[in-house]
Design a protein around this motif. Structure first.
Motif, PDB file in Angstrom:
ATOM      1  N   SER A 118      22.201 -14.989  -4.269  1.00  0.00           N
ATOM      2  CA  SER A 118      20.760 -14.766  -4.300  1.00  0.00           C
ATOM      3  C   SER A 118      20.378 -13.550  -5.142  1.00  0.00           C
ATOM      4  N   SER A 119      21.355 -12.844  -5.695  1.00  0.00           N
ATOM      5  CA  SER A 119      21.030 -11.669  -6.491  1.00  0.00           C
ATOM      6  C   SER A 119      20.432 -12.089  -7.832  1.00  0.00           C
ATOM      7  N   SER A 120      19.884 -11.113  -8.530  1.00  0.00           N
ATOM      8  CA  SER A 120      19.281 -11.427  -9.819  1.00  0.00           C
ATOM      9  C   SER A 120      20.360 -11.780 -10.821  1.00  0.00           C
ATOM     10  N   LEU A 121      20.006 -12.574 -11.805  1.00  0.00           N
ATOM     11  CA  LEU A 121      20.958 -13.055 -12.799  1.00  0.00           C
ATOM     12  C   LEU A 121      20.816 -12.294 -14.097  1.00  0.00           C
ATOM     13  N   VAL A 122      21.943 -12.123 -14.764  1.00  0.00           N
ATOM     14  CA  VAL A 122      21.922 -11.608 -16.108  1.00  0.00           C
ATOM     15  C   VAL A 122      21.977 -12.819 -17.015  1.00  0.00           C
ATOM     16  N   GLU A 163      17.438 -21.683 -20.679  1.00  0.00           N
ATOM     17  CA  GLU A 163      17.448 -20.667 -19.632  1.00  0.00           C
ATOM     18  C   GLU A 163      18.061 -21.208 -18.346  1.00  0.00           C
ATOM     19  N   VAL A 164      17.700 -22.415 -17.953  1.00  0.00           N
ATOM     20  CA  VAL A 164      18.233 -23.018 -16.726  1.00  0.00           C
ATOM     21  C   VAL A 164      19.735 -23.251 -16.855  1.00  0.00           C
ATOM     22  N   LEU A 165      20.170 -23.803 -17.974  1.00  0.00           N
ATOM     23  CA  LEU A 165      21.599 -24.058 -18.163  1.00  0.00           C
ATOM     24  C   LEU A 165      22.394 -22.760 -18.187  1.00  0.00           C
ATOM     25  N   ASP A 166      21.861 -21.743 -18.818  1.00  0.00           N
ATOM     26  CA  ASP A 166      22.541 -20.460 -18.889  1.00  0.00           C
ATOM     27  C   ASP A 166      22.653 -19.840 -17.496  1.00  0.00           C
ATOM     28  N   ALA A 167      21.559 -19.848 -16.757  1.00  0.00           N
ATOM     29  CA  ALA A 167      21.567 -19.299 -15.401  1.00  0.00           C
ATOM     30  C   ALA A 167      22.506 -20.092 -14.496  1.00  0.00           C
ATOM     31  N   LEU A 168      22.491 -21.417 -14.615  1.00  0.00           N
ATOM     32  CA  LEU A 168      23.362 -22.255 -13.807  1.00  0.00           C
ATOM     33  C   LEU A 168      24.824 -21.979 -14.131  1.00  0.00           C
ATOM     34  N   TYR A 169      25.129 -21.798 -15.393  1.00  0.00           N
ATOM     35  CA  TYR A 169      26.493 -21.483 -15.799  1.00  0.00           C
ATOM     36  C   TYR A 169      26.966 -20.192 -15.124  1.00  0.00           C
ATOM     37  N   HIS A 170      26.126 -19.164 -15.144  1.00  0.00           N
ATOM     38  CA  HIS A 170      26.503 -17.877 -14.547  1.00  0.00           C
ATOM     39  C   HIS A 170      26.675 -17.994 -13.032  1.00  0.00           C
ATOM     40  N   GLU A 171      25.804 -18.736 -12.369  1.00  0.00           N
ATOM     41  CA  GLU A 171      25.928 -18.941 -10.921  1.00  0.00           C
ATOM     42  C   GLU A 171      27.220 -19.695 -10.590  1.00  0.00           C
ATOM     43  N   LEU A 172      27.512 -20.742 -11.358  1.00  0.00           N
ATOM     44  CA  LEU A 172      28.721 -21.528 -11.110  1.00  0.00           C
ATOM     45  C   LEU A 172      29.977 -20.706 -11.386  1.00  0.00           C
ATOM     46  N   ALA A 173      29.946 -19.898 -12.430  1.00  0.00           N
ATOM     47  CA  ALA A 173      31.098 -19.053 -12.748  1.00  0.00           C
ATOM     48  C   ALA A 173      31.347 -18.051 -11.627  1.00  0.00           C
ATOM     49  N   ALA A 174      30.274 -17.491 -11.074  1.00  0.00           N
ATOM     50  CA  ALA A 174      30.420 -16.553  -9.958  1.00  0.00           C
ATOM     51  C   ALA A 174      31.011 -17.268  -8.744  1.00  0.00           C
ATOM     52  N   LYS A 188      29.350 -29.377  -1.027  1.00  0.00           N
ATOM     53  CA  LYS A 188      28.108 -29.842  -1.658  1.00  0.00           C
ATOM     54  C   LYS A 188      26.947 -28.948  -1.259  1.00  0.00           C
ATOM     55  N   ARG A 189      26.981 -28.432  -0.063  1.00  0.00           N
ATOM     56  CA  ARG A 189      25.923 -27.527   0.401  1.00  0.00           C
ATOM     57  C   ARG A 189      25.894 -26.264  -0.464  1.00  0.00           C
ATOM     58  N   THR A 190      27.063 -25.706  -0.741  1.00  0.00           N
ATOM     59  CA  THR A 190      27.141 -24.514  -1.584  1.00  0.00           C
ATOM     60  C   THR A 190      26.638 -24.815  -2.984  1.00  0.00           C
ATOM     61  N   LEU A 191      27.043 -25.957  -3.531  1.00  0.00           N
ATOM     62  CA  LEU A 191      26.566 -26.336  -4.864  1.00  0.00           C
ATOM     63  C   LEU A 191      25.051 -26.531  -4.868  1.00  0.00           C
ATOM     64  N   GLY A 192      24.514 -27.101  -3.800  1.00  0.00           N
ATOM     65  CA  GLY A 192      23.064 -27.273  -3.695  1.00  0.00           C
ATOM     66  C   GLY A 192      22.342 -25.938  -3.669  1.00  0.00           C
ATOM     67  N   LYS A 193      22.901 -24.978  -2.932  1.00  0.00           N
ATOM     68  CA  LYS A 193      22.302 -23.641  -2.878  1.00  0.00           C
ATOM     69  C   LYS A 193      22.330 -22.973  -4.252  1.00  0.00           C
ATOM     70  N   ILE A 194      23.434 -23.155  -4.968  1.00  0.00           N
ATOM     71  CA  ILE A 194      23.539 -22.592  -6.314  1.00  0.00           C
ATOM     72  C   ILE A 194      22.447 -23.167  -7.203  1.00  0.00           C
ATOM     73  N   LEU A 195      22.259 -24.464  -7.149  1.00  0.00           N
ATOM     74  CA  LEU A 195      21.249 -25.109  -7.982  1.00  0.00           C
ATOM     75  C   LEU A 195      19.849 -24.625  -7.621  1.00  0.00           C
ATOM     76  N   LEU A 196      19.544 -24.551  -6.335  1.00  0.00           N
ATOM     77  CA  LEU A 196      18.220 -24.079  -5.917  1.00  0.00           C
ATOM     78  C   LEU A 196      17.984 -22.626  -6.312  1.00  0.00           C
ATOM     79  N   ASN A 197      18.996 -21.771  -6.146  1.00  0.00           N
ATOM     80  CA  ASN A 197      18.864 -20.368  -6.559  1.00  0.00           C
ATOM     81  C   ASN A 197      18.627 -20.261  -8.060  1.00  0.00           C
ATOM     82  N   THR A 198      19.324 -21.095  -8.803  1.00  0.00           N
ATOM     83  CA  THR A 198      19.161 -21.091 -10.256  1.00  0.00           C
ATOM     84  C   THR A 198      17.742 -21.472 -10.644  1.00  0.00           C
ATOM     85  N   LEU A 199      17.246 -22.548 -10.061  1.00  0.00           N
ATOM     86  CA  LEU A 199      15.892 -23.006 -10.389  1.00  0.00           C
ATOM     87  C   LEU A 199      14.840 -21.986  -9.982  1.00  0.00           C
TER      88      LEU A 199
END
Length: 102
Positions: free
Chosen positions: A95-99, A65-76, A39-50
Protein backbone atom coordinates in the motif's frame (compact mmCIF):
# COMPACT_ATOMS: atom_id res chain seq x y z
CA UNK A 1 2.26 13.55 -45.84
CA UNK A 2 5.40 14.08 -43.76
CA UNK A 3 3.29 15.02 -40.74
CA UNK A 4 1.21 11.85 -41.05
CA UNK A 5 4.37 9.76 -41.27
CA UNK A 6 5.73 11.37 -38.09
CA UNK A 7 2.44 10.68 -36.28
CA UNK A 8 2.51 7.05 -37.39
CA UNK A 9 6.11 6.68 -36.28
CA UNK A 10 5.31 8.20 -32.89
CA UNK A 11 2.39 5.82 -32.45
CA UNK A 12 4.56 2.86 -33.47
CA UNK A 13 7.14 3.75 -30.82
CA UNK A 14 4.43 4.21 -28.17
CA UNK A 15 2.91 0.83 -28.99
CA UNK A 16 6.33 -0.82 -28.88
CA UNK A 17 6.87 0.58 -25.37
CA UNK A 18 3.46 -0.65 -24.24
CA UNK A 19 4.15 -4.10 -25.68
CA UNK A 20 7.52 -4.26 -23.92
CA UNK A 21 6.03 -3.27 -20.56
CA UNK A 22 3.16 -5.72 -20.99
CA UNK A 23 5.59 -8.57 -21.71
CA UNK A 24 7.56 -7.68 -18.55
CA UNK A 25 4.37 -7.74 -16.48
CA UNK A 26 3.30 -11.08 -17.96
CA UNK A 27 6.70 -12.59 -17.19
CA UNK A 28 6.43 -11.50 -13.57
CA UNK A 29 2.91 -12.93 -13.33
CA UNK A 30 4.18 -16.28 -14.60
CA UNK A 31 7.02 -16.24 -12.07
CA UNK A 32 4.60 -15.42 -9.25
CA UNK A 33 2.35 -18.27 -10.33
CA UNK A 34 5.34 -20.59 -9.92
CA UNK A 35 5.84 -19.21 -6.38
CA UNK A 36 2.19 -20.07 -5.57
CA UNK A 37 1.22 -16.48 -4.72
CA UNK A 38 -2.47 -16.45 -3.83
CA UNK A 39 -5.10 -14.99 -6.12
CA UNK A 40 -6.19 -12.75 -3.26
CA UNK A 41 -2.70 -11.26 -3.02
CA UNK A 42 -2.57 -10.74 -6.78
CA UNK A 43 -5.99 -9.07 -6.63
CA UNK A 44 -4.78 -6.71 -3.91
CA UNK A 45 -1.72 -5.85 -5.99
CA UNK A 46 -3.90 -5.00 -8.97
CA UNK A 47 -6.30 -2.87 -6.92
CA UNK A 48 -3.42 -1.01 -5.23
CA UNK A 49 -1.88 -0.37 -8.62
CA UNK A 50 -5.09 1.02 -10.09
CA UNK A 51 -5.70 3.21 -7.02
CA UNK A 52 -2.21 4.66 -7.12
CA UNK A 53 -2.44 5.39 -10.85
CA UNK A 54 -5.81 7.11 -10.53
CA UNK A 55 -4.39 9.47 -7.90
CA UNK A 56 -1.15 10.31 -9.67
CA UNK A 57 -0.50 13.20 -12.02
CA UNK A 58 2.71 12.11 -13.77
CA UNK A 59 1.66 13.09 -17.27
CA UNK A 60 2.41 9.68 -18.75
CA UNK A 61 -0.14 7.97 -20.95
CA UNK A 62 -2.44 6.04 -18.59
CA UNK A 63 -1.66 2.58 -19.98
CA UNK A 64 2.09 3.09 -19.62
CA UNK A 65 1.69 4.38 -16.09
CA UNK A 66 -0.53 1.45 -15.05
CA UNK A 67 1.78 -1.16 -16.57
CA UNK A 68 4.83 0.45 -15.00
CA UNK A 69 3.20 0.63 -11.57
CA UNK A 70 1.92 -2.94 -11.87
CA UNK A 71 5.39 -4.15 -12.80
CA UNK A 72 6.89 -2.53 -9.69
CA UNK A 73 4.16 -3.95 -7.42
CA UNK A 74 4.61 -7.45 -8.87
CA UNK A 75 8.40 -7.24 -8.58
CA UNK A 76 8.06 -6.27 -4.92
CA UNK A 77 5.73 -9.21 -4.36
CA UNK A 78 8.14 -11.55 -6.14
CA UNK A 79 10.93 -10.44 -3.82
CA UNK A 80 8.86 -11.25 -0.76
CA UNK A 81 7.50 -14.43 -2.33
CA UNK A 82 10.97 -15.75 -3.02
CA UNK A 83 11.76 -15.27 0.66
CA UNK A 84 8.76 -17.27 1.91
CA UNK A 85 6.55 -14.18 1.92
CA UNK A 86 8.46 -12.70 4.86
CA UNK A 87 9.05 -8.96 4.98
CA UNK A 88 12.60 -8.15 4.02
CA UNK A 89 14.57 -5.17 5.33
CA UNK A 90 13.88 -2.16 3.16
CA UNK A 91 10.83 -3.75 1.50
CA UNK A 92 7.85 -1.42 1.38
CA UNK A 93 4.33 -2.67 1.86
CA UNK A 94 2.00 -3.01 -1.09
CA UNK A 95 0.00 0.00 0.00
CA UNK A 96 3.01 2.32 0.05
CA UNK A 97 3.58 4.91 -2.63
CA UNK A 98 5.17 3.76 -5.87
CA UNK A 99 8.22 5.00 -7.63
CA UNK A 100 7.26 5.18 -11.28
CA UNK A 101 9.98 5.43 -13.86
CA UNK A 102 10.32 4.91 -17.58
Amino acid sequence: MKMEFQMLETERVRLSLVEEKLLDVLQLLQQLRDLNISKRTLGKILLNTLESCCDSQHGKPPIVEVLDALYHELAACKLTGSRSLEKTPGHQSLSSSLVISC
